[in-house]
Scaffold this motif. Structure first.
Motif, PDB file in Angstrom:
ATOM      1  N   ARG A   1      39.610 -65.964  -5.256  1.00  0.00           N
ATOM      2  CA  ARG A   1      40.578 -65.559  -6.276  1.00  0.00           C
ATOM      3  C   ARG A   1      41.725 -66.543  -6.391  1.00  0.00           C
ATOM      4  O   ARG A   1      42.113 -66.932  -7.497  1.00  0.00           O
ATOM      5  CB  ARG A   1      41.105 -64.158  -5.952  1.00  0.00           C
TER       6      ARG A   1
ATOM      7  N   GLU B   1      40.576 -69.848  -7.983  1.00  0.00           N
ATOM      8  CA  GLU B   1      40.376 -69.678  -9.427  1.00  0.00           C
ATOM      9  C   GLU B   1      41.712 -69.724 -10.159  1.00  0.00           C
ATOM     10  O   GLU B   1      41.862 -70.408 -11.176  1.00  0.00           O
ATOM     11  CB  GLU B   1      39.681 -68.336  -9.680  1.00  0.00           C
ATOM     12  N   GLU B   2      42.706 -69.023  -9.629  1.00  0.00           N
ATOM     13  CA  GLU B   2      44.002 -68.964 -10.300  1.00  0.00           C
ATOM     14  C   GLU B   2      44.771 -70.275 -10.155  1.00  0.00           C
ATOM     15  O   GLU B   2      45.497 -70.681 -11.068  1.00  0.00           O
ATOM     16  CB  GLU B   2      44.816 -67.790  -9.759  1.00  0.00           C
ATOM     17  N   THR B   3      44.606 -70.958  -9.020  1.00  0.00           N
ATOM     18  CA  THR B   3      45.268 -72.250  -8.836  1.00  0.00           C
ATOM     19  C   THR B   3      44.723 -73.272  -9.823  1.00  0.00           C
ATOM     20  O   THR B   3      45.476 -74.039 -10.428  1.00  0.00           O
ATOM     21  CB  THR B   3      45.065 -72.769  -7.396  1.00  0.00           C
TER      22      THR B   3
ATOM     23  N   THR C   1      43.402 -72.640 -12.739  1.00  0.00           N
ATOM     24  CA  THR C   1      43.912 -72.257 -14.053  1.00  0.00           C
ATOM     25  C   THR C   1      45.368 -72.671 -14.208  1.00  0.00           C
ATOM     26  O   THR C   1      45.794 -73.142 -15.262  1.00  0.00           O
ATOM     27  CB  THR C   1      43.788 -70.736 -14.267  1.00  0.00           C
ATOM     28  N   PHE C   2      46.135 -72.505 -13.121  1.00  0.00           N
ATOM     29  CA  PHE C   2      47.558 -72.829 -13.146  1.00  0.00           C
ATOM     30  C   PHE C   2      47.785 -74.303 -13.462  1.00  0.00           C
ATOM     31  O   PHE C   2      48.719 -74.670 -14.174  1.00  0.00           O
ATOM     32  CB  PHE C   2      48.178 -72.490 -11.786  1.00  0.00           C
TER      33      PHE C   2
ATOM     34  N   THR D   1      48.732 -67.352 -16.201  1.00  0.00           N
ATOM     35  CA  THR D   1      47.599 -67.616 -15.311  1.00  0.00           C
ATOM     36  C   THR D   1      46.954 -66.335 -14.811  1.00  0.00           C
ATOM     37  O   THR D   1      45.732 -66.222 -14.707  1.00  0.00           O
ATOM     38  CB  THR D   1      48.054 -68.454 -14.101  1.00  0.00           C
ATOM     39  N   VAL D   2      47.785 -65.346 -14.482  1.00  0.00           N
ATOM     40  CA  VAL D   2      47.296 -64.131 -13.828  1.00  0.00           C
ATOM     41  C   VAL D   2      46.795 -63.115 -14.848  1.00  0.00           C
ATOM     42  O   VAL D   2      47.472 -62.806 -15.824  1.00  0.00           O
ATOM     43  CB  VAL D   2      48.415 -63.498 -12.972  1.00  0.00           C
ATOM     44  N   ASP D   3      45.590 -62.639 -14.620  1.00  0.00           N
ATOM     45  CA  ASP D   3      45.026 -61.550 -15.414  1.00  0.00           C
ATOM     46  C   ASP D   3      45.502 -60.245 -14.787  1.00  0.00           C
ATOM     47  O   ASP D   3      44.941 -59.767 -13.803  1.00  0.00           O
ATOM     48  CB  ASP D   3      43.491 -61.631 -15.390  1.00  0.00           C
TER      49      ASP D   3
ATOM     50  N   ASP E   1      43.999 -58.419 -11.654  1.00  0.00           N
ATOM     51  CA  ASP E   1      44.583 -58.894 -10.407  1.00  0.00           C
ATOM     52  C   ASP E   1      45.645 -57.989  -9.797  1.00  0.00           C
ATOM     53  O   ASP E   1      45.894 -58.056  -8.596  1.00  0.00           O
ATOM     54  CB  ASP E   1      45.174 -60.291 -10.594  1.00  0.00           C
TER      55      ASP E   1
END
Length: 205
Positions: free
Chosen positions: A68, A71-73, A75-76, A101-103, A107
Motif C-alpha cells: 500500500r 503504491e501511494e509513494t 503515485t505521490f 494521492t490517497v483514496d 485507505d
C-alpha cells in the motif's frame, strides 16, 4: 470447502487477493481473531496455499503495508511538487498532493485499522514505523532539504502533516460525510485562499 482450480493469472494475483481478504477480515473480526482458515475460506482456497506467500499474520500485514505505501509513494511522485514562493506554500502544495494521492474511501479504514493494531501489538507498531512512518519522513526530509528548511521546521511541519492526515482519516471513518469538524478538502481550499490573499498583500506592499 470446494477449492477452485488455479490458472497462471490466479497465481499471479493470489498474494493481492489474500491481502485484500485479510484486511477485510481484520477490520471485521479483529486482527487477533482472524485465522488463516478464515482467510482461506473467504478466498476459496486451501489454507496451505496462504503459506506459499506468507509465514504468519504479521508477515501478511507487513507485506500489505509495503504494497500500500509503495503504491501511494509512486503515485505521490507522479509529477513534480511545486516549491512555491515560500515554505508555507510548499507545505500547502504537499498537503494537497497527499490528499490527491490517497483514496480516502479505500485507505481510511486501512490506516485506522493498522493504527488501532499498533496500539495493542508491539510488532505491528514496529512494522508501521518501518514501512510507513520512516519512509514518509525520508521523503519529507528530501523535500525540506531542497527548500532549505531548518531542522526544527522539518520536524514541526512533519508533525502537522501527519496530524491533519490521520485526523482526517479517523473522522471520515467515524462520521463519514457527517463530521462535526471541517473536512480536509474544505480545509485545504480555505488555507489556499488565505495563502493567496497573503501573497497578494505582500506583493502589493
Amino acid at each position: 470447502m470446494t477449492v477452485r482450480k488455479t490458472s497462471k493469472r490466479d497465481k499471479e494475483n493470489r498474494p493481492t487477493e489474500i491481502i485484500n481478504s485479510a484486511l477485510k477480515l481484520f477490520e471485521k473480526k479483529g486482527f487477533e481473531s482472524t485465522t488463516f482458515s478464515d482467510i482461506a475460506k473467504d478466498c476459496n482456497i486451501a489454507r496451505s496455499t496462504i503459506y506459499l506467500y506468507f509465514t504468519d499474520k504479521n508477515d501478511l500485514l507487513e507485506k500489505a503495508m509495503i504494497a500500500r505505501i509503495s503504491e501511494e509513494t509512486n503515485t505521490f511522485f507522479e509529477g513534480k511538487i511545486k516549491k512555491g514562493n515560500s515554505k508555507i506554500e510548499l507545505l500547502q502544495n504537499v498537503l494537497e498532493k497527499v490528499f490527491l494521492t490517497v483514496d480516502h474511501e479505500r485507505d481510511d479504514p486501512f490506516y485506522v485499522l493498522i493504527t488501532n493494531l499498533a496500539c495493542k501489538n508491539k510488532k505491528v507498531a514496529q512494522i508501521m514505523r518501518k514501512q510507513i512512518i520512516e519512509k514518509i519522513l525520508g521523503t519529507w526530509h528530501t523535500l525540506c532539504k531542497e527548500a532549505n528548511f531548518t531542522e526544527e521546521e522539518e520536524k514541526i511541519y512533519a508533525y502537522l502533516i501527519f496530524s491533519l492526515h490521520l485526523t482526517s482519516q479517523f473522522l471520515n471513518v467515524i462520521f463519514k460525510n457527517d463530521s462535526p469538524f471541517i473536512q480536509l478538502p474544505e480545509f485545504l481550499r480555505l488555507s489556499r485562499e488565505q495563502l493567496n490573499k497573503d501573497l497578494h498583500i505582500k506583493n502589493d506592499t
